[in-house]
Scaffold this active site. Sequence first.
Site, PDB file in Angstrom:
ATOM      1  CD  GLU A   1     -17.613  77.805 -23.695  1.00 43.28           C
ATOM      2  OE1 GLU A   1     -18.351  77.369 -24.597  1.00 43.28           O
ATOM      3  OE2 GLU A   1     -17.974  78.704 -22.915  1.00 43.28           O
TER       4      GLU A   1
HETATM    5  C1  LIG Z   1     -16.186  76.130 -13.509  1.00 38.51           C
HETATM    6  C2  LIG Z   1     -17.246  75.917 -14.557  1.00 38.51           C
HETATM    7  C3  LIG Z   1     -17.666  76.993 -15.331  1.00 38.51           C
HETATM    8  C4  LIG Z   1     -18.670  76.813 -16.289  1.00 38.51           C
HETATM    9  N1  LIG Z   1     -19.151  77.902 -16.981  1.00 38.51           N
HETATM   10  C5  LIG Z   1     -20.293  77.759 -17.707  1.00 38.51           C
HETATM   11  C6  LIG Z   1     -20.973  78.897 -18.255  1.00 38.51           C
HETATM   12  O1  LIG Z   1     -20.511  80.034 -18.152  1.00 38.51           O
HETATM   13  N2  LIG Z   1     -22.140  78.699 -18.904  1.00 38.51           N
HETATM   14  C7  LIG Z   1     -22.691  77.462 -19.057  1.00 38.51           C
HETATM   15  O2  LIG Z   1     -23.755  77.356 -19.636  1.00 38.51           O
HETATM   16  N3  LIG Z   1     -22.071  76.358 -18.568  1.00 38.51           N
HETATM   17  C8  LIG Z   1     -20.900  76.472 -17.898  1.00 38.51           C
HETATM   18  N4  LIG Z   1     -20.281  75.367 -17.374  1.00 38.51           N
HETATM   19  C9  LIG Z   1     -20.835  74.048 -17.647  1.00 38.51           C
HETATM   20  C10 LIG Z   1     -19.969  73.210 -18.580  1.00 38.51           C
HETATM   21  O3  LIG Z   1     -20.003  73.753 -19.877  1.00 38.51           O
HETATM   22  C11 LIG Z   1     -20.474  71.766 -18.496  1.00 38.51           C
HETATM   23  O4  LIG Z   1     -20.063  71.269 -17.234  1.00 38.51           O
HETATM   24  C12 LIG Z   1     -19.986  70.907 -19.623  1.00 38.51           C
HETATM   25  O5  LIG Z   1     -20.573  71.316 -20.830  1.00 38.51           O
HETATM   26  C13 LIG Z   1     -20.297  69.430 -19.417  1.00 38.51           C
HETATM   27  O6  LIG Z   1     -21.617  69.225 -18.997  1.00 38.51           O
HETATM   28  P1  LIG Z   1     -21.905  68.345 -17.696  1.00 38.51           P
HETATM   29  O7  LIG Z   1     -21.003  68.816 -16.620  1.00 38.51           O
HETATM   30  O8  LIG Z   1     -23.349  68.326 -17.436  1.00 38.51           O
HETATM   31  O9  LIG Z   1     -21.423  66.884 -18.111  1.00 38.51           O
HETATM   32  P2  LIG Z   1     -22.289  65.787 -18.889  1.00 38.51           P
HETATM   33  O10 LIG Z   1     -22.899  66.388 -20.095  1.00 38.51           O
HETATM   34  O11 LIG Z   1     -23.161  65.093 -17.930  1.00 38.51           O
HETATM   35  O12 LIG Z   1     -21.131  64.790 -19.351  1.00 38.51           O
HETATM   36  C14 LIG Z   1     -20.506  63.856 -18.450  1.00 38.51           C
HETATM   37  C15 LIG Z   1     -19.496  63.025 -19.272  1.00 38.51           C
HETATM   38  O13 LIG Z   1     -20.191  62.311 -20.304  1.00 38.51           O
HETATM   39  C16 LIG Z   1     -19.631  62.615 -21.571  1.00 38.51           C
HETATM   40  N5  LIG Z   1     -20.693  62.691 -22.583  1.00 38.51           N
HETATM   41  C17 LIG Z   1     -21.881  63.305 -22.495  1.00 38.51           C
HETATM   42  N6  LIG Z   1     -22.573  63.149 -23.637  1.00 38.51           N
HETATM   43  C18 LIG Z   1     -21.793  62.449 -24.470  1.00 38.51           C
HETATM   44  C19 LIG Z   1     -21.927  61.976 -25.812  1.00 38.51           C
HETATM   45  N7  LIG Z   1     -23.012  62.225 -26.537  1.00 38.51           N
HETATM   46  N8  LIG Z   1     -20.902  61.277 -26.354  1.00 38.51           N
HETATM   47  C20 LIG Z   1     -19.777  61.041 -25.655  1.00 38.51           C
HETATM   48  N9  LIG Z   1     -19.595  61.452 -24.388  1.00 38.51           N
HETATM   49  C21 LIG Z   1     -20.592  62.147 -23.802  1.00 38.51           C
HETATM   50  C22 LIG Z   1     -18.927  63.962 -21.417  1.00 38.51           C
HETATM   51  O14 LIG Z   1     -17.869  64.104 -22.340  1.00 38.51           O
HETATM   52  C23 LIG Z   1     -18.426  63.872 -19.968  1.00 38.51           C
HETATM   53  O15 LIG Z   1     -17.199  63.186 -19.942  1.00 38.51           O
HETATM   54  C24 LIG Z   1     -19.227  75.518 -16.472  1.00 38.51           C
HETATM   55  C25 LIG Z   1     -18.772  74.436 -15.719  1.00 38.51           C
HETATM   56  C26 LIG Z   1     -17.817  74.627 -14.755  1.00 38.51           C
HETATM   57  C27 LIG Z   1     -17.398  73.440 -13.910  1.00 38.51           C
END
Ligand SMILES: Cc1cc2nc3c(=O)[nH]c(=O)nc-3n(C[C@H](O)[C@H](O)[C@H](O)COP(=O)(O)OP(=O)(O)OC[C@H]3O[C@@H](n4cnc5c(N)ncnc54)[C@H](O)[C@@H]3O)c2cc1C
Length: 597
Positions: free
Chosen positions: A442
Amino acid sequence: MSTYKAPLDDLRFALYDVLGAEALFARLGQADVNRELVDAVLDEAARFSETVLAPLNKVGDEIGCTYDKATGEVTAPPGFKQAFDQFVEGGWTGLTNAPEHGGQGMPAVVGAVLTEMVDAANLAWGNFPMLSHGAVKALETYGEDWQKKVFLEPLVAGTWTGTMCLTEPHCGTDLGLLKTRAEPVSDDKYSITGTKIFITAGEHDLVPNIVHLVLAKLPDAPPGAKGISLFVVPKFKVGRDGAVGERNALRCGAIEHKMGIHGSATCVMNFDGAEGYLVGAPHKGLQAMFVMMNSARLGVGVQGLGLSERAYQNALRYARERLQSRSLSGPKLPEKPADPIIVHPDVRRMLLSQKALVEGGRLLSLHAYSQLDIAEKSQDAAERERADILAGFLTPISKACLTEWSIENTYNAVQCFGGHGYIAEHGIEQLARDARITTLYEGTTGIQSLDLIGRKTAATQGAGLKLFLAEVEAFAKQHEGDEALAEFIAPLRAKAAEWGKLTMDVLQRAASNPEELGAASTDYLFYSGYVVLAYWWARSVAAANVSGRPQAFKDAKRDTARFYFARLLPRTLAHKAAIESGAAPLMSMPADAFGAE
Ligand SMILES: Cc1cc2nc3c(=O)[nH]c(=O)nc-3n(C[C@H](O)[C@H](O)[C@H](O)COP(=O)(O)OP(=O)(O)OC[C@H]3O[C@@H](n4cnc5c(N)ncnc54)[C@H](O)[C@@H]3O)c2cc1C
C-alpha cells in the site's frame, strides 16, 4: 506461543474519553448507533479475535497457504475457512458498509477497532476480508448501477472477496509503467491480458468467487499514469442480471514464499484474455485506484498497530515473570533468586517506548478514521470538506508511522525476551517477521512521505497542517490554566510552532530545488508523527484526569506521557537537523561513486 487479549479498556478510553465518540455518533446523524450498541460490538469482536482467530496465528505461519500447480488453486491454512465462515455468519464483513448494499452502516472508527483486534489476533487471516473494503469503495464511487447491483452485495456479505491488482513485475510504485492491456470486445466487455504479481488473496478457497479490480491500459491510452483504466474482472463471469457463469480466463500462476504473513496468499495472477468490465471513465483509473488505496492505507496502519499491541502485551508479561539480576537500587523481590527484568531501566525503556507508541498511535489512527466518518456523513458541507482535508493529511502519517513503529515495537519485544524472543517457541519472532511487510505494501514509507510533503502539504499550501495545528492550539488554549497539564502544553505549543516554521522553510527551499522535498520527506513524516503523538499524549492526560477512572489509570497515562515527552519527542530534534541539512548531503555524490560494482 504469543497470546492476545483485546485491550478493551484502552480502546474504550481512546474512543469515548479522548475522542468523544458518543458526540461523534450524534454528529453523524446516526441515532441508532450509540455506546451500548458499540460496546456490544467491541465485546463480541474481542471474543471472536481472541478465541477463533488468535489460535490460528501459529498454524497460519507454520503451514501457510499451499498452491496446486495442476489446477492453479490455492488452499488457505487449516482452520482459516471455518473462521472466515463464522466471520461471514456474524455479519462482520459488512460492519461499516452502507445498509443499501447489505452492510450495517457502523462508523469507520468502530470498523477500525474491529480491524485492530483482528490484525493483532491474526494478521495473515485479516488480509482476506480486508481487501474487499477497497473493492467496495471503488465500486460504490465509480461503478455503473449494474456493477453495484451485482458485485456489492456479495462483497459486503463476504460470500465473495475482492482484490486490488495493481503491481506488475516491472512496476510497483510507478504504475504509469504498467503493461496489462484491455481490448474492447463489445460495448461493455473488455478482454484483459497481462500478469499481476504480489496479489493478496488473488486465489484461495474461502469463497467461491473472487472479484479482481484490475488496472490496465486501453489501446488508445495516453502514456504514463494518465492512461490507466480500472476494470472489474471476476474469477467466474457474472452477467448483468447477477447470474454467475463460466470460469474466466485468469489463473493463479504461483504463490510467493516470503518473510512473514505466511497464511496470506500472495499470488501471481495471469489474465489471459479474461472478460472484464470498465469501472468509471476510460483513462481515469488512477482516481478510482486512490479511492481503493486510501481506505487500504489507513487499514495497513492499523495492521501495524495491532501487531505492536500484541508484541507489547507479551513483552510486558514476560518482563514481569523473567527473573534476571538484581535491581540497581537493591533487591525488589529478596525472597526470589533474582528480580523480574521489569525493574531494569533499559527494559523499562523498551516497554515504555512500546506503550507510548501503541496507545498514542491508536489515537492518531482513530482520529483519522473519525475524520473519514465526518467527511462522509456530516450534515454540514464545510465540516465535511475540512474533515476530508484532515483525513487526507493524516493518512500517510498514520500509515507510515504506525507501520514503522510496529517494526520498532516488535523488535523491542524480541529484545525484552532476549534469546527466547529469537527462537520460534514464544511466537515473538513471528510478530517481527509479520510486521515487516506493513511498511512496504500500500505504498512504501518513502512514498507515504512524498505524499505527505508533496500532495498533502506543498500542493495545498499546508491546508491539512493548518487544520491540525488549529486543533492543537484550541486544545492548548482550553487548558491554559490547568496546572496538571502545564508540563505538556508548553512543549506541545513550541513543537507546533516549530512544525509550521519547518514546513515553510522546506517549501521555500523546494521552490528553487525540487530535490529538497524528496530529501526532507521521510524525516518530515517522522517529525510530523512525533508531534502528532505529543498532542495525543497531552490530550490523553487531560481526558484521563477528568474521567471517572481509578487513580492508577490516570497516573499511568501521566507517567507514560512524561516518558513520551522526555524520551521519544526529542527524536524530532534529529529529524529537524536532517531536514535542515537539505538535499546536498544526499545528492552531491554521483551515482557511480557509491562503490561496490
Ligand atoms: C506480501 C505482499 C502483498 C502485496 N499485496 C499487493 C496487492 O494485493 N495488490 C497489489 O497491487 N500489490 C501488492 N503488493 C505490492 C506492493 O504494493 C509493492 O511491493 C509496493 O507498492 C512497492 O513496489 P515495488 O515492490 O515494486 O518496489 P519499487 O517501486 O521498485 O520500490 C523500491 C524502493 O524504491 C523506492 N522508490 C520507488 N519510487 C520512488 C520515488 N519516486 N521516490 C522515492 N523512493 C522511491 C521505494 O520506496 C522502495 O524503497 C504486495 C506486496 C507484497 C510483498
